[in-house]
Scaffold this active site. Structure first.
Site, PDB file in Angstrom:
ATOM      1  N   CYS A   2      44.074  42.124  36.380  1.00  0.00           N
ATOM      2  CA  CYS A   2      44.434  40.712  36.267  1.00  0.00           C
ATOM      3  C   CYS A   2      45.533  40.379  37.269  1.00  0.00           C
ATOM      4  O   CYS A   2      46.104  41.258  37.903  1.00  0.00           O
ATOM      5  CB  CYS A   2      44.904  40.396  34.848  1.00  0.00           C
ATOM      6  SG  CYS A   2      43.631  40.617  33.595  1.00  0.00           S
ATOM      7  N   LEU A  53      40.876  38.986  34.272  1.00  0.00           N
ATOM      8  CA  LEU A  53      39.657  39.794  34.291  1.00  0.00           C
ATOM      9  C   LEU A  53      39.443  40.260  32.862  1.00  0.00           C
ATOM     10  O   LEU A  53      40.247  41.021  32.324  1.00  0.00           O
ATOM     11  CB  LEU A  53      39.810  41.001  35.219  1.00  0.00           C
ATOM     12  CG  LEU A  53      38.611  41.964  35.244  1.00  0.00           C
ATOM     13  CD1 LEU A  53      37.393  41.309  35.882  1.00  0.00           C
ATOM     14  CD2 LEU A  53      38.959  43.247  35.998  1.00  0.00           C
ATOM     15  N   GLY A  77      46.628  45.030  32.839  1.00  0.00           N
ATOM     16  CA  GLY A  77      46.509  46.438  32.479  1.00  0.00           C
ATOM     17  C   GLY A  77      45.700  46.663  31.229  1.00  0.00           C
ATOM     18  O   GLY A  77      44.877  45.830  30.838  1.00  0.00           O
TER      19      GLY A  77
END
Length: 289
Positions: A2, A53, A77
């Site tokens: 991300c 994401l 993460g």
């Protein structure tokens, strides 16, 4: 993967600064094509942006920046032990509105503050606003990068160096020492970068930002200190091999959790081949490679 782009100012946010931040988050679109979000408080001088994401909890409930009470999170993460942490938090009557690891991280921070970093098994970089102060943190081994830049009125934060360079219109400023580092190593070691007043946060570290200024810079985990607690010699017997075998399988299994389709990259090396064999033989999971 991300994208994070944030700004903590020492004054009220201007429209120009908000537009700069929006430019910064747009420059990170390639890191998170599944969603774009922002949260800001002009009066308190805070902007937090995110490019998503989707991997865990693909629904809109897990979108970011994520707000829970007065706390706001932008995170990149994966927390591998998030379900274990979530169950412990539930026992303390903490409720959840999503199935994401992001919310677990945010809820843990609300309960334990910076000490929550000691409970996380994962790779991460994140920004948190607690209503008064800003915090940025990075995982123990520095798997996920995060950069911060000193500006005239505050601190800019980004997942990538390039976004900060373009937003702040920076030019390279390399000393002989940094040039020598790059030529000998192939990179510039953190916290330095090729740009004046832009730094990479060191692994296993966090910053506290108050009124647009860095107030604390702490290394929360030290490898040498941890290694001293481990016996220097241990016989490699059957018990040791079995324990190592189980730990390796558990480690791979925790990293398989995903709500998005999974695959494994094979590098033709022994490590990826070993992981593929564990997934197939020990965990009985079919995975594209």
């Amino acid at each position: 993967m991300c994208g994070i782009f944030s700004y903590f100012s020492n004054k009220v946010l201007t429209k120009k600064e908000i537009l700069l931040c929006r430019k910064g988050i747009s420059l990170l679109k390639h890191r998170g094509p599944d969603g774009k979000g922002e949260w800001f408080d002009s009066k308190k001088g805070v902007y937090i942006g995110h490019q998503r994401l989707s991997v865990i909890d693909l629904t809109s409930k897990a979108r970011q920046p994520m707000k829970k009470k007065k706390h706001v999170l932008s995170y990149n993460g994966e927390i591998y032990n998030f379900n274990e942490l979530k169950n412990k938090l539930k026992k303390n009557n903490i409720g959840f509105f999503s199935n994401s690891d992001s919310e677990v991280l945010l809820s843990l921070w609300q309960k334990k503050g910076v000490s929550s970093l000691n409970y996380l098994d994962g790779m991460f970089a994140f920004v948190i606003w607690d209503g008064v102060n800003g915090w940025i943190a990075r995982d123990k081994f520095g798997e996920k990068p995060i950069y911060y830049a000193y500006a005239e009125n505050g601190i800019f934060i980004s997942s990538e160096l390039g976004a900060l360079v373009k937003v702040l219109n920076k030019k390279k400023s390399l000393s002989k020492k940094l040039t020598a580092s790059f030529l000998s190593l192939g990179y510039i070691p953190s916290p330095n970068t090729a740009y004046k007043n832009i730094f990479m946060l060191n692994p296993a570290s966090y910053l506290k930002i108050s009124k647009g200024k860095v107030k604390k810079k702490i290394k929360y985990f030290k490898k040498k200190k941890t290694l001293k607690k481990i016996p220097r010699k241990e016989k490699i017997n059957k018990k040791f091999i079995n324990k190592f075998h189980d730990e390796l399988i558990n480690s791979v299994q925790s990293r398989l959790y995903s709500d998005a389709p999974k695959c494994l990259f094979l590098s033709s090396g022994i490590d990826s081949s070993l992981i593929a064999s564990i997934i197939s033989k020990e965990l009985n999971v079919d995975i594209p490679c």
